[in-house]
Design an enzyme around this catalytic site. Structure first.
Site, PDB file in Angstrom:
ATOM      1  N   PRO A 120       0.781  -1.233   0.000  1.00 21.86           N
ATOM      2  CG  PRO A 120      -1.033  -1.588   1.443  1.00 21.86           C
ATOM      3  CD  PRO A 120       0.287  -2.190   1.026  1.00 21.86           C
ATOM      4  N   GLY A 149      -6.822   3.449   1.958  1.00 26.82           N
ATOM      5  CA  GLY A 149      -5.841   2.383   1.790  1.00 26.82           C
ATOM      6  C   GLY A 149      -4.443   2.918   1.605  1.00 26.82           C
ATOM      7  CB  CYS A 150      -2.426   3.324  -1.466  1.00 25.16           C
ATOM      8  SG  CYS A 150      -2.580   1.599  -1.984  1.00 25.16           S
ATOM      9  CB  ILE A 151      -4.088   8.154   0.706  1.00 25.86           C
ATOM     10  CG1 ILE A 151      -4.203   8.325  -0.814  1.00 25.86           C
ATOM     11  CG2 ILE A 151      -3.847   9.504   1.385  1.00 25.86           C
ATOM     12  CD1 ILE A 151      -2.931   8.761  -1.508  1.00 25.86           C
ATOM     13  CB  THR A 154       1.494   6.870   1.279  1.00 22.53           C
ATOM     14  OG1 THR A 154       1.540   5.820   0.301  1.00 22.53           O
ATOM     15  CG2 THR A 154       2.480   7.963   0.903  1.00 22.53           C
TER      16      THR A 154
END
Length: 220
Positions: A120, A149-151, A154
């Site tokens: 992710p 998810g990925c935000i 990150t």
């Protein structure tokens, strides 16, 4: 008393992250699988809004020389993948599938550091942090999808690497609005400053003019 009031009472979100001496931008997963409606995960309205705003941001940022790291997610085959619970990811996010191509509205192959991530976070297993170290970046601006998810992943990794982290709400998107809002609220309580595109543009303008100074340090 609402849960939001309870968090506030316990001091969550009291101290702003602020901005530092040099910005860098990460662009997370604006690949065609998320930005074109022909694909099962593509074309969500919040994602498309984020794509348009990020394109505006990047046009300004690249002209100023701001470092940009851009990523997609792709795998050789299902054997290489983590245990994704999303059928569309398992079936389409493969190296030979057109859904993994970067959306041209946010991608400049001659300018951006380009990485293919397998997890992710754009930082996990990539050289993005090394790139930002060389560029002396201390403030990371997070754009892309999906917020929940990925935000989120990150942003937490950016925080963990000790970057000041800004997440412009209108430059990130999700499939549904409620997870988008909930995750930004939670990130903003703990790890990042949730801002907007105009805030970031104003910061870049000050930085480009040499008129930035880091926010005051706070003692523990």
């Amino acid at each position: 008393m609402t849960h939001t009031d309870d968090y506030k009472q316990r001091s969550y979100g009291e101290i702003p992250v602020g901005t530092g001496f040099k910005p860098g931008i990460v662009v997370v997963d604006f690949q065609k699988g998320f930005t074109e409606a022909q694909y099962p995960l593509g074309g969500a309205p919040l994602v498309m809004r984020a794509l348009e705003n990020t394109a505006r941001l990047l046009k300004v940022a690249r002209a100023m020389g701001v470092p940009v790291a851009n990523c997609n997610t792709a795998y050789m085959n299902e054997r290489e993948m983590p245990y994704w619970k999303i059928t569309a990811v398992r079936e389409t996010f493969r190296r030979d599938h057109p859904s993994i191509d970067f959306d041209p509205r946010i991608y400049d192959p001659d300018y951006d550091l380009t990485v293919c991530k397998k997890a992710p976070s754009i930082f996990f297993g990539t050289d993005v942090a090394d790139f930002f170290t060389k560029e002396r970046v201390d403030t990371v601006i997070v754009t892309g999808c999906n917020t929940s998810g990925c935000i989120r992943a990150t942003s937490i990794d950016s925080f963990s690497y000790r970057y000041r982290t800004l997440v412009p709400e209108d430059c990130v998107g999700d499939i549904e609005e409620q997870p988008h809002r909930d995750n930004l609220r939670d990130l903003g309580r703990r790890y990042v400053d949730v801002v907007d595109l105009q805030y970031v543009l104003d910061y870049l303008d000050r930085w480009h003019k040499g008129a930035v100074a880091p926010a005051a340090a706070h003692a523990n």
